[in-house]
Design a protein around this motif. Structure first.
Motif, PDB file in Angstrom:
ATOM      1  N   ALA A 201       0.836  -1.203   0.000  1.00  0.00           N
ATOM      2  CA  ALA A 201       0.000   0.000   0.000  1.00  0.00           C
ATOM      3  C   ALA A 201       0.868   1.249   0.000  1.00  0.00           C
ATOM      4  O   ALA A 201       0.730   2.119  -0.847  1.00  0.00           O
ATOM      5  N   CYS A 202       1.766   1.332   0.968  1.00  0.00           N
ATOM      6  CA  CYS A 202       2.634   2.518   1.073  1.00  0.00           C
ATOM      7  C   CYS A 202       3.825   2.161   1.947  1.00  0.00           C
ATOM      8  O   CYS A 202       3.657   1.540   3.006  1.00  0.00           O
TER       9      CYS A 202
ATOM     10  N   ILE B 239      11.727  -2.877   2.119  1.00  0.00           N
ATOM     11  CA  ILE B 239      10.302  -2.543   1.965  1.00  0.00           C
ATOM     12  C   ILE B 239      10.034  -1.658   0.740  1.00  0.00           C
ATOM     13  O   ILE B 239       9.064  -1.886   0.004  1.00  0.00           O
ATOM     14  N   PRO B 240      10.859  -0.635   0.450  1.00  0.00           N
ATOM     15  CA  PRO B 240      10.546   0.223  -0.714  1.00  0.00           C
ATOM     16  C   PRO B 240      10.576  -0.518  -2.051  1.00  0.00           C
ATOM     17  O   PRO B 240      10.132   0.044  -3.052  1.00  0.00           O
ATOM     18  N   LEU B 241      11.090  -1.750  -2.084  1.00  0.00           N
ATOM     19  CA  LEU B 241      11.068  -2.510  -3.331  1.00  0.00           C
ATOM     20  C   LEU B 241       9.700  -3.130  -3.601  1.00  0.00           C
ATOM     21  O   LEU B 241       9.429  -3.565  -4.724  1.00  0.00           O
ATOM     22  N   MET B 242       8.850  -3.206  -2.581  1.00  0.00           N
ATOM     23  CA  MET B 242       7.499  -3.715  -2.801  1.00  0.00           C
ATOM     24  C   MET B 242       6.714  -2.690  -3.625  1.00  0.00           C
ATOM     25  O   MET B 242       6.867  -1.477  -3.442  1.00  0.00           O
ATOM     26  N   THR B 243       5.883  -3.180  -4.537  1.00  0.00           N
ATOM     27  CA  THR B 243       5.129  -2.277  -5.413  1.00  0.00           C
ATOM     28  C   THR B 243       4.050  -1.559  -4.616  1.00  0.00           C
ATOM     29  O   THR B 243       3.018  -2.144  -4.290  1.00  0.00           O
ATOM     30  N   CYS B 244       4.298  -0.294  -4.304  1.00  0.00           N
ATOM     31  CA  CYS B 244       3.314   0.497  -3.567  1.00  0.00           C
ATOM     32  C   CYS B 244       2.269   1.062  -4.537  1.00  0.00           C
ATOM     33  O   CYS B 244       2.446   1.028  -5.763  1.00  0.00           O
ATOM     34  N   SER B 245       1.203   1.586  -3.974  1.00  0.00           N
ATOM     35  CA  SER B 245       0.097   2.077  -4.804  1.00  0.00           C
ATOM     36  C   SER B 245       0.516   3.287  -5.647  1.00  0.00           C
ATOM     37  O   SER B 245      -0.109   3.564  -6.678  1.00  0.00           O
ATOM     38  N   ALA B 246       1.572   4.007  -5.248  1.00  0.00           N
ATOM     39  CA  ALA B 246       2.004   5.179  -6.012  1.00  0.00           C
ATOM     40  C   ALA B 246       2.581   4.801  -7.368  1.00  0.00           C
ATOM     41  O   ALA B 246       2.679   5.644  -8.265  1.00  0.00           O
ATOM     42  N   ARG B 247       3.000   3.521  -7.520  1.00  0.00           N
ATOM     43  CA  ARG B 247       3.545   3.106  -8.813  1.00  0.00           C
ATOM     44  C   ARG B 247       2.433   2.769  -9.813  1.00  0.00           C
ATOM     45  O   ARG B 247       2.686   2.699 -11.019  1.00  0.00           O
ATOM     46  N   LEU B 248       1.240   2.510  -9.319  1.00  0.00           N
ATOM     47  CA  LEU B 248       0.160   2.068 -10.201  1.00  0.00           C
ATOM     48  C   LEU B 248      -0.157   3.064 -11.321  1.00  0.00           C
ATOM     49  O   LEU B 248      -0.323   2.653 -12.482  1.00  0.00           O
ATOM     50  N   PRO B 249      -0.301   4.388 -11.045  1.00  0.00           N
ATOM     51  CA  PRO B 249      -0.586   5.311 -12.157  1.00  0.00           C
ATOM     52  C   PRO B 249       0.478   5.277 -13.235  1.00  0.00           C
ATOM     53  O   PRO B 249       0.166   5.404 -14.426  1.00  0.00           O
ATOM     54  N   VAL B 250       1.735   5.090 -12.833  1.00  0.00           N
ATOM     55  CA  VAL B 250       2.825   5.043 -13.815  1.00  0.00           C
ATOM     56  C   VAL B 250       2.702   3.785 -14.658  1.00  0.00           C
ATOM     57  O   VAL B 250       2.767   3.832 -15.899  1.00  0.00           O
ATOM     58  N   TYR B 251       2.519   2.630 -14.005  1.00  0.00           N
ATOM     59  CA  TYR B 251       2.377   1.381 -14.751  1.00  0.00           C
ATOM     60  C   TYR B 251       1.165   1.458 -15.683  1.00  0.00           C
ATOM     61  O   TYR B 251       1.227   1.009 -16.838  1.00  0.00           O
TER      62      TYR B 251
ATOM     63  N   PHE C  59       7.399  -9.453  -9.954  1.00  0.00           N
ATOM     64  CA  PHE C  59       8.792  -8.988 -10.069  1.00  0.00           C
ATOM     65  C   PHE C  59       9.223  -8.250  -8.798  1.00  0.00           C
ATOM     66  O   PHE C  59      10.331  -8.464  -8.293  1.00  0.00           O
ATOM     67  N   SER C  60       8.364  -7.393  -8.267  1.00  0.00           N
ATOM     68  CA  SER C  60       8.730  -6.630  -7.075  1.00  0.00           C
ATOM     69  C   SER C  60       8.888  -7.538  -5.861  1.00  0.00           C
ATOM     70  O   SER C  60       9.812  -7.363  -5.058  1.00  0.00           O
ATOM     71  N   ILE C  61       8.007  -8.521  -5.707  1.00  0.00           N
ATOM     72  CA  ILE C  61       8.120  -9.424  -4.553  1.00  0.00           C
ATOM     73  C   ILE C  61       9.395 -10.261  -4.657  1.00  0.00           C
ATOM     74  O   ILE C  61      10.137 -10.413  -3.681  1.00  0.00           O
ATOM     75  N   ALA C  62       9.675 -10.787  -5.867  1.00  0.00           N
ATOM     76  CA  ALA C  62      10.892 -11.587  -6.043  1.00  0.00           C
ATOM     77  C   ALA C  62      12.144 -10.754  -5.798  1.00  0.00           C
ATOM     78  O   ALA C  62      13.098 -11.210  -5.155  1.00  0.00           O
ATOM     79  N   THR C  63      12.133  -9.506  -6.276  1.00  0.00           N
ATOM     80  CA  THR C  63      13.291  -8.632  -6.068  1.00  0.00           C
ATOM     81  C   THR C  63      13.466  -8.297  -4.589  1.00  0.00           C
ATOM     82  O   THR C  63      14.591  -8.243  -4.079  1.00  0.00           O
TER      83      THR C  63
END
Length: 721
Positions: free
Chosen positions: A426-427, A451-463, A491-495
């Motif tokens: 989430a964040c 933790i910052p490598l997890m895909t947070c909701s702020a990346r969604l608009p970009v994707y 990818f984010s979880i594996a990374t």
């Protein structure tokens, strides 16, 4: 200090200058210690049905009744310290308890210690009482949660006789026994309890302790019995890779030397076995029946057969996390929309009511826009901590940590890292705050760094923008766009897990402590407590992150706004541009984009993407609106279609497209790995109390992002993509 003639021990002097007496509240995790603290002080400190909720000292004040008709009521200071199963410490956080009860370091020596004991887990809880008695600490024992062992309660009188200290039975959740406890504290302050305990340790261990006693700092020395207890603490706490602070170098070296000389002997085992032999011999006499461990709650046992099952337990966990994950997006969306609408209206009102100029732009774009970028995450944060509160208060969080520990252990992570990492979807800001539930600094730091490598909701608009603009729409054969979105999460979880495995063996290497966790009975969550926690966390988020991101956003606005002059249409980089685009290209931010272009070109990015990356440093989703300004699309957030078309149509001077699917994939990989979030760095700075770790986080994530994007883009070109 003074020395009593009969025992030879030295007692602390009463606090001078009329200072309030200090009483320290200690106990095992999840014994209701903080609930009792709230009852005594009238505070609302966070509590939960989960070990390790208290992670720092909590001070408060209590008014005690007079001990005689001639005495007046008095006020004392009470400090709640993090729960500890024993005084043995390997980390700075675990060291808080012993420093507080003994007055070591910069801590004042308390006049009294109140030890909170779970009446249903007597033997394990009395281990801490035994240690305090060996250290001759004046104390009161509180038998809490006495209501849960009504069929076979321990005898307060028998326990009082065993350790020669006052004992009070309480039910802190309902406030039963609190008045009696206050009266007992008042009496104990007038006549401090004087526990004496002398255990039959093996002769070899006593000889080791004598060597340590000679190395104790002079400020630690007192009576012979207390000195020996401190020596045993040092032998069981100090090791080569511990995280203890303020330990005398001579004492550390002596402890390591004794351990080396011990050879195959297990000193820790000798100490622990002697103490538990004493407890096993005396605890049965405190109960009416011999089963000193009352049976667990029958309902909890039945539920645990499913939730702790290797297969069913994970299935239940995945289902629950899916509900939480989905709710963070779907349930929070209406509130997020309202905040965005309110922010937009506020900007509109100001723009319409104020004369055009730099001040209006600063208020609308810099300040209100910056605050809006922070406040828009508030619904998700409140929901997140609501779910965490439910899981903690019900007792399920302890089961989650138990289930996940085996997987996390292989990667060098602690089992309790799971929940903060899940929150990172989430964040990252509240996720980093959630690492406070972990006791050891090393475990918290490692979790914070990944933790910052997890895909947070702020990346969604970009994707969403990149996938919609550069990849074909779904067809009947394969849902390409949906698969790409799921792929970015995988990818984010594996990374994240791979980064944890690497960092745990390099930068933050250290001995991993086993997960020692009590599984509490399931209880109905206290909604009042959860709501208070939500409000408290929201305040922390707005105060700590909001202020920092506001300042940084204003700085960024300045970079993209000045100089305000529009360059001649024939100047380099401004030819063919609309006035707004030309002004942006000529701004300091635009010039920075041009300066970054040589470093970004190997990734397939041009200077305009560079400007977008600079804007995304404040908040990742700002990339979309920044690109909208660059391409003259105005309110691109509300209607992203024109922006997608402009991106698709963008051409280089030779007529080749600037944005290809390969460039889009490289850009998404960069966003997935780069640390473009000022609030995350600011919160990391606050939690680590150092700039070293946020700088390291920014550096390693940026390097990882650049190298990964380079491999994706250049590798794709070699393959002819």
């Amino acid at each position: 200090m003074t020395t009593t003639a009969d025992t030879g021990r030295r007692r602390p002097q009463p606090q001078a200058g009329g200072a309030r007496p200090l009483v320290v509240l200690v106990g095992n995790p999840n014994t209701g210690k903080t609930t009792l603290f709230n009852r005594l002080t009238g505070q609302n400190a966070r509590v939960g049905n989960y070990p390790g909720v208290t992670v720092e000292r909590l001070p408060g004040f209590v008014e005690l009744p007079p001990t005689s008709p001639t005495h007046a009521p008095r006020t004392i200071e009470v400090v709640d310290v993090p729960g500890a199963y024993s005084l043995t410490a390997r980390s700075a956080e675990e060291q808080i308890a012993i420093n507080a009860v003994l007055g070591l370091g910069n801590n004042p020596r308390p006049a009294l210690v109140v030890v909170v004991v779970d009446a249903g887990q007597l033997t394990r809880n009395l281990y801490l009482v035994l240690q305090l008695a060996e250290l001759e600490v004046p104390m009161i024992v509180v038998l809490n949660m006495i209501d849960e062992v009504e069929d076979n309660p321990p005898s307060p009188a028998g326990l009082s006789h065993l350790f020669d200290v006052p004992v009070v039975a309480t039910n802190a959740r309902k406030g039963i026994g609190v008045t009696a406890l206050k009266a007992t504290i008042a009496g104990a302050l007038d006549a401090p309890p004087d526990p004496e305990l002398d255990l039959p340790y093996p002769p070899a261990l006593l000889a080791d302790a004598e060597q340590i006693v000679a190395a104790l700092p002079s400020a630690w020395r007192s009576s012979p019995r207390r000195d020996r207890a401190l020596a045993l603490w040092a032998l069981t706490s100090i090791e080569r890779r511990d995280e203890l602070r303020g330990i005398d170098a001579n004492l550390r070296e002596r402890c390591l030397a004794v351990h080396r000389a011990a050879g195959d002997r297990d000193i820790d085992q000798e100490v622990i076995a002697t103490r538990y032999a004493f407890l096993d011999r005396h605890v049965p006499g405190l109960l009416d029946r011999a089963d000193e461990h009352p049976p667990k709650h029958p309902l909890s046992e039945r539920v645990d057969r499913i939730l702790l099952h290797p297969a069913y337990g994970f299935a239940a966990l995945i289902a629950l996390m899916f509900v939480v994950f989905q709710a963070l997006f779907s349930w929070a969306d209406p509130a997020i929309g309202l905040i965005e609408e309110a922010t937009g209206q506020a900007r509109g009102w100001l723009a319409a009511g104020l004369p055009a100029g730099v001040v209006t732009d600063l208020l609308t774009d810099g300040i209100i826009g910056g605050v809006g970028n922070v406040v828009v995450f508030l619904p998700q944060i409140l929901l997140l901590f609501f779910f965490i509160g439910l899981l903690e208060d019900s007792g399920y969080m302890a089961r989650v940590a138990f289930l996940i520990d085996r997987i996390m252990r292989a990667l060098g992570l602690h089992g309790r890292a799971f929940v903060p990492m899940l929150s990172g979807l989430a964040c990252a800001v509240p996720a980093i705050l959630a690492t406070r539930t972990m006791e050891r600094h090393r475990d918290r730091l490692l979790t914070m760094l990944v933790i910052p490598l997890m895909t947070c909701s702020a990346r969604l608009p970009v994707y969403t923008l990149i996938i919609a603009a550069l990849f074909p729409q779904d067809d009947a054969r394969w849902p390409v766009q949906g698969t790409l979105m799921v792929g970015m999460y995988v990818f984010s979880i594996a990374t994240t897990l791979a980064a944890a495995a690497v960092l745990s063996r390099t930068v933050v290497s250290g001995s991993r402590t086993p997960l020692i966790l009590e599984l509490p009975p399931y209880r109905l969550p206290a909604m009042r407590t959860i709501l208070r926690a939500m409000v408290g966390r929201a305040g922390i988020f707005l105060r700590e992150a909001g202020t920092v991101i506001l300042v940084c956003t204003v700085v960024l606005w300045g970079l993209l706004t000045f100089p305000r002059s529009t360059p001649p249409a024939t100047s380099d980089g401004a030819a063919g541009m609309a006035p707004e685009q030309a002004r942006l290209a000529n701004s300091w931010g635009g010039r920075l984009g041009h300066a970054l272009e040589p470093a970004l070109a190997p990734l397939g990015f041009d200077w305009k993407i560079g400007v977008g990356l600079v804007g995304a440093f404040a908040a990742r989703e700002v990339f979309v609106s920044t690109m909208g300004i660059i391409y003259g699309v105005g309110d691109s957030d509300d209607d992203p279609t024109p922006l997608r078309e402009r991106i698709r149509a963008e051409r280089r001077a030779d007529g080749t497209p600037v944005y290809t699917p390969l460039v889009g994939l490289s850009l998404m990989v960069f966003f997935a790995l780069a640390c473009q979030c000022m609030s995350t760095l600011a919160v990391t700075r606050r939690e680590t109390r150092s700039w070293r770790w946020p700088v390291f986080m920014f550096a390693y994530m940026t390097a990882l992002a650049w190298v990964s994007s380079f491999v994706v883009y250049q590798g794709g070109r070699l393959l002819g993509l």
